[in-house]
Design a protein around this motif. Sequence first.
Motif, PDB file in Angstrom:
ATOM      1  N   ARG A 108      -2.355  26.533 -48.883  1.00 43.93           N
ATOM      2  CA  ARG A 108      -2.398  26.236 -50.313  1.00 43.93           C
ATOM      3  C   ARG A 108      -3.427  25.129 -50.528  1.00 43.93           C
ATOM      4  NH1 ARG A 108       2.668  24.697 -51.087  1.00 43.93           N
ATOM      5  NH2 ARG A 108       2.187  22.493 -51.219  1.00 43.93           N
ATOM      6  N   ARG A 109      -4.449  25.436 -51.299  1.00 42.85           N
ATOM      7  CA  ARG A 109      -5.479  24.436 -51.604  1.00 42.85           C
ATOM      8  C   ARG A 109      -4.963  23.493 -52.674  1.00 42.85           C
ATOM      9  NH1 ARG A 109     -11.581  26.160 -52.138  1.00 42.85           N
ATOM     10  NH2 ARG A 109     -10.968  26.744 -50.053  1.00 42.85           N
ATOM     11  N   ARG A 110      -5.283  22.232 -52.479  1.00 41.68           N
ATOM     12  CA  ARG A 110      -4.941  21.197 -53.449  1.00 41.68           C
ATOM     13  C   ARG A 110      -6.236  20.535 -53.900  1.00 41.68           C
ATOM     14  NH1 ARG A 110       0.280  18.578 -52.681  1.00 41.68           N
ATOM     15  NH2 ARG A 110       1.636  20.166 -51.859  1.00 41.68           N
ATOM     16  N   ARG A 111      -6.161  19.778 -54.946  1.00 47.99           N
ATOM     17  CA  ARG A 111      -7.357  19.105 -55.458  1.00 47.99           C
ATOM     18  C   ARG A 111      -7.960  18.183 -54.403  1.00 47.99           C
ATOM     19  NH1 ARG A 111      -6.368  14.746 -59.329  1.00 47.99           N
ATOM     20  NH2 ARG A 111      -4.458  15.911 -59.524  1.00 47.99           N
ATOM     21  N   ASN A 112      -7.115  17.483 -53.669  1.00 52.06           N
ATOM     22  CA  ASN A 112      -7.596  16.511 -52.687  1.00 52.06           C
ATOM     23  C   ASN A 112      -7.226  16.904 -51.260  1.00 52.06           C
ATOM     24  OD1 ASN A 112      -8.684  14.794 -54.657  1.00 52.06           O
ATOM     25  ND2 ASN A 112      -6.650  13.987 -55.083  1.00 52.06           N
ATOM     26  N   GLY A 113      -7.185  18.185 -50.966  1.00 46.68           N
ATOM     27  CA  GLY A 113      -6.851  18.612 -49.617  1.00 46.68           C
ATOM     28  C   GLY A 113      -6.263  20.001 -49.597  1.00 46.68           C
ATOM     29  N   LYS A 114      -5.528  20.282 -48.530  1.00 44.21           N
ATOM     30  CA  LYS A 114      -4.873  21.571 -48.397  1.00 44.21           C
ATOM     31  C   LYS A 114      -3.582  21.393 -47.619  1.00 44.21           C
ATOM     32  CE  LYS A 114      -7.310  22.883 -44.233  1.00 44.21           C
ATOM     33  NZ  LYS A 114      -8.032  21.615 -44.226  1.00 44.21           N
ATOM     34  N   THR A 115      -2.697  22.359 -47.755  1.00 45.58           N
ATOM     35  CA  THR A 115      -1.448  22.383 -47.009  1.00 45.58           C
ATOM     36  C   THR A 115      -1.364  23.708 -46.275  1.00 45.58           C
ATOM     37  OG1 THR A 115      -0.325  20.961 -48.608  1.00 45.58           O
ATOM     38  CG2 THR A 115       1.070  22.323 -47.191  1.00 45.58           C
ATOM     39  N   VAL A 116      -1.207  23.642 -44.964  1.00 45.02           N
ATOM     40  CA  VAL A 116      -0.943  24.831 -44.168  1.00 45.02           C
ATOM     41  C   VAL A 116       0.563  24.857 -43.948  1.00 45.02           C
ATOM     42  CG1 VAL A 116      -1.450  26.084 -42.044  1.00 45.02           C
ATOM     43  CG2 VAL A 116      -3.191  24.591 -43.045  1.00 45.02           C
ATOM     44  N   TRP A 117       1.194  25.989 -44.219  1.00 42.73           N
ATOM     45  CA  TRP A 117       2.642  26.077 -44.174  1.00 42.73           C
ATOM     46  C   TRP A 117       3.090  27.301 -43.388  1.00 42.73           C
ATOM     47  CZ3 TRP A 117       4.653  30.559 -46.034  1.00 42.73           C
ATOM     48  CH2 TRP A 117       3.858  31.304 -46.901  1.00 42.73           C
ATOM     49  N   CYS A 118       4.314  27.245 -42.924  1.00 42.40           N
ATOM     50  CA  CYS A 118       4.952  28.427 -42.348  1.00 42.40           C
ATOM     51  C   CYS A 118       6.438  28.352 -42.645  1.00 42.40           C
ATOM     52  CB  CYS A 118       4.680  28.542 -40.847  1.00 42.40           C
ATOM     53  SG  CYS A 118       5.402  27.241 -39.844  1.00 42.40           S
TER      54      CYS A 118
END
Length: 129
Positions: A108-118
């Motif tokens: 999931r892209r964020r304005r100031n980064g990203k989150t990789v999830w499972c």
Amino acid sequence: MNDLTIRLLAVPKAAALLRHAVREHLGADACPEAELCVSELLSNVITHLGEGTPVTLRITGRATRTRVELTDPDPHAWPVLRQAVADTDESGRGLALLAAVSLAWGVRRRRNGKTVWCELPRESSQSRR
């Protein structure tokens, strides 16, 4: 289950700290797959963004699933699922392992980064046997 949030710098010795935190939070036998996923996600940050990158680990739970998220500050360094070409390849297996043990995963892209999830099943692989 209460949520767990840990902010730290991505350095190799942090992997053991995060695995320990996951064990303490979920229980020793609750989800060894979560420990593997945390290690692989942290390793990807170290490899592709560099040691010392600030990251945030979040563990949340629902009735049947545990969600593991690792957020970093680079929205452009997008993880790519690769196939390791031979037994001698030393990299390229992290996301394949993540995909193999999880029910679902993504970015999931964020304005100031990203989150990789499972997302992982709530019960451990040992209790499913």
